[in-house]
Design a protein around this motif. Structure first.
Motif, PDB file in Angstrom:
ATOM      1  N   ALA A 173       4.121  15.236  -8.418  1.00 53.17           N
ATOM      2  CA  ALA A 173       5.535  15.775  -7.683  1.00 53.17           C
ATOM      3  C   ALA A 173       6.321  16.349  -8.698  1.00 53.17           C
ATOM      4  N   ASN A 174       7.310  17.509  -8.295  1.00 54.80           N
ATOM      5  CA  ASN A 174       8.135  18.113  -9.091  1.00 54.80           C
ATOM      6  C   ASN A 174       9.627  17.080  -8.971  1.00 54.80           C
ATOM      7  N   GLY A 175      10.524  17.611  -9.872  1.00 54.60           N
ATOM      8  CA  GLY A 175      11.590  16.743 -10.206  1.00 54.60           C
ATOM      9  C   GLY A 175      12.403  16.345  -8.819  1.00 54.60           C
ATOM     10  N   GLN A 176      12.544  17.186  -7.905  1.00 60.38           N
ATOM     11  CA  GLN A 176      13.211  16.839  -6.596  1.00 60.38           C
ATOM     12  C   GLN A 176      12.459  16.267  -6.087  1.00 60.38           C
ATOM     13  N   GLN A 177      11.042  16.192  -5.738  1.00 56.47           N
ATOM     14  CA  GLN A 177      10.125  15.422  -5.097  1.00 56.47           C
ATOM     15  C   GLN A 177      10.178  13.886  -5.611  1.00 56.47           C
ATOM     16  N   ARG A 178      10.165  13.902  -6.816  1.00 55.04           N
ATOM     17  CA  ARG A 178      10.172  12.518  -7.486  1.00 55.04           C
ATOM     18  C   ARG A 178      11.191  11.748  -7.245  1.00 55.04           C
ATOM     19  N   GLU A 179      12.623  12.306  -7.215  1.00 54.64           N
ATOM     20  CA  GLU A 179      13.716  11.928  -6.791  1.00 54.64           C
ATOM     21  C   GLU A 179      13.792  11.271  -5.522  1.00 54.64           C
ATOM     22  N   GLN A 180      13.129  12.048  -4.472  1.00 52.78           N
ATOM     23  CA  GLN A 180      13.004  11.364  -3.046  1.00 52.78           C
ATOM     24  C   GLN A 180      11.997  10.404  -2.945  1.00 52.78           C
ATOM     25  N   LEU A 181      11.028  10.725  -3.724  1.00 45.81           N
ATOM     26  CA  LEU A 181      10.073   9.384  -3.948  1.00 45.81           C
ATOM     27  C   LEU A 181      10.644   8.096  -4.743  1.00 45.81           C
ATOM     28  N   HIS A 182      11.361   8.262  -5.356  1.00 45.16           N
ATOM     29  CA  HIS A 182      12.034   7.264  -5.824  1.00 45.16           C
ATOM     30  C   HIS A 182      13.096   6.717  -5.075  1.00 45.16           C
ATOM     31  N   ARG A 183      13.778   7.117  -4.239  1.00 39.14           N
ATOM     32  CA  ARG A 183      14.625   6.683  -3.189  1.00 39.14           C
ATOM     33  C   ARG A 183      13.599   5.884  -2.318  1.00 39.14           C
ATOM     34  N   MET A 184      12.506   6.300  -1.932  1.00 38.22           N
ATOM     35  CA  MET A 184      11.768   5.713  -0.925  1.00 38.22           C
ATOM     36  C   MET A 184      10.934   4.506  -1.491  1.00 38.22           C
ATOM     37  N   ARG A 185      10.797   4.604  -2.782  1.00 34.66           N
ATOM     38  CA  ARG A 185      10.024   3.393  -3.470  1.00 34.66           C
ATOM     39  C   ARG A 185      11.201   2.136  -3.621  1.00 34.66           C
ATOM     40  N   LEU A 186      12.434   2.742  -3.756  1.00 32.74           N
ATOM     41  CA  LEU A 186      13.514   1.465  -3.768  1.00 32.74           C
ATOM     42  C   LEU A 186      13.637   0.809  -2.572  1.00 32.74           C
ATOM     43  N   GLN A 187      13.514   1.657  -1.291  1.00 26.89           N
ATOM     44  CA  GLN A 187      13.530   1.037   0.132  1.00 26.89           C
ATOM     45  C   GLN A 187      12.677   0.338   0.196  1.00 26.89           C
ATOM     46  N   VAL A 188      11.217   0.522  -0.052  1.00 25.42           N
ATOM     47  CA  VAL A 188      10.147  -0.371   0.038  1.00 25.42           C
ATOM     48  C   VAL A 188      10.501  -1.662  -0.808  1.00 25.42           C
ATOM     49  N   GLN A 189      10.733  -1.485  -1.934  1.00 24.01           N
ATOM     50  CA  GLN A 189      10.761  -2.684  -2.906  1.00 24.01           C
ATOM     51  C   GLN A 189      11.854  -3.699  -2.271  1.00 24.01           C
ATOM     52  N   GLN A 190      13.038  -3.053  -1.840  1.00 19.04           N
ATOM     53  CA  GLN A 190      14.122  -3.833  -1.311  1.00 19.04           C
ATOM     54  C   GLN A 190      13.622  -4.660   0.002  1.00 19.04           C
ATOM     55  N   LEU A 191      12.938  -4.034   0.900  1.00 19.40           N
ATOM     56  CA  LEU A 191      12.224  -4.696   1.955  1.00 19.40           C
ATOM     57  C   LEU A 191      11.151  -5.782   1.863  1.00 19.40           C
ATOM     58  N   GLN A 192      10.503  -5.237   0.917  1.00 16.86           N
ATOM     59  CA  GLN A 192       9.371  -6.434   0.265  1.00 16.86           C
ATOM     60  C   GLN A 192      10.027  -7.597  -0.216  1.00 16.86           C
ATOM     61  N   GLN A 198       0.923  -1.218   0.002  1.00 17.80           N
ATOM     62  CA  GLN A 198      -0.066   0.246   0.036  1.00 17.80           C
ATOM     63  C   GLN A 198       0.610   1.405   0.087  1.00 17.80           C
ATOM     64  N   THR A 199       1.973   1.158   0.915  1.00 15.56           N
ATOM     65  CA  THR A 199       2.797   2.435   0.746  1.00 15.56           C
ATOM     66  C   THR A 199       3.642   2.615  -0.511  1.00 15.56           C
ATOM     67  N   TYR A 200       4.043   1.432  -1.318  1.00 18.10           N
ATOM     68  CA  TYR A 200       4.430   1.418  -2.545  1.00 18.10           C
ATOM     69  C   TYR A 200       3.503   2.147  -3.629  1.00 18.10           C
ATOM     70  N   GLN A 201       2.141   1.903  -3.445  1.00 18.44           N
ATOM     71  CA  GLN A 201       1.112   2.567  -4.446  1.00 18.44           C
ATOM     72  C   GLN A 201       0.838   3.873  -3.987  1.00 18.44           C
ATOM     73  N   ASP A 202       1.047   4.272  -2.623  1.00 21.97           N
ATOM     74  CA  ASP A 202       0.953   5.698  -2.394  1.00 21.97           C
ATOM     75  C   ASP A 202       2.123   6.498  -2.884  1.00 21.97           C
ATOM     76  N   ILE A 203       3.362   5.947  -2.753  1.00 26.40           N
ATOM     77  CA  ILE A 203       4.393   6.559  -3.425  1.00 26.40           C
ATOM     78  C   ILE A 203       4.116   6.676  -4.767  1.00 26.40           C
ATOM     79  N   CYS A 204       3.830   5.765  -5.618  1.00 17.05           N
ATOM     80  CA  CYS A 204       3.500   6.097  -7.086  1.00 17.05           C
ATOM     81  C   CYS A 204       2.598   7.026  -7.376  1.00 17.05           C
TER      82      CYS A 204
END
Length: 93
Positions: free
Chosen positions: A60-79, A48-54
């Protein structure tokens, strides 16, 4: 552009979700038998968190998208770690 409040709220959600999932991962690695419900809930929360990030990334603007991308990678790795640990423990997801 996503608002500062919405980004802060999502960041907090991601941190809380990751903390809970990491706790479940650690518990399952220490115990042969672990709480299946908490483990499954942790996986569902990660998804659900992954979907919320997407969803947030769409506004999001470019800087926010970069931050979201890093969060998405953390979530995927833990999944992935939780899924692999679950299959090693005989649990099938």
């Amino acid at each position: 552009m996503a608002t500062r409040d919405s980004m802060e709220n999502l960041t907090q959600q991601v941190e809380d979700c990751l903390r809970h999932a990491e706790e479940q991962y650690k518990q399952s690695s220490l115990q042969e038998h672990y709480n299946d419900n908490d483990y499954t809930t942790a996986l569902q929360n990660l998804e659900q968190t992954y979907q919320d990030i997407c969803t947030m990334a769409h506004s999001a603007n470019g800087q926010q998208r970069e931050q979201l991308h890093r969060m998405r990678l953390q979530v995927q790795q833990l999944q992935n770690s939780l899924i692999l640990q679950g299959t090693r423990g005989g649990e099938q997801f």
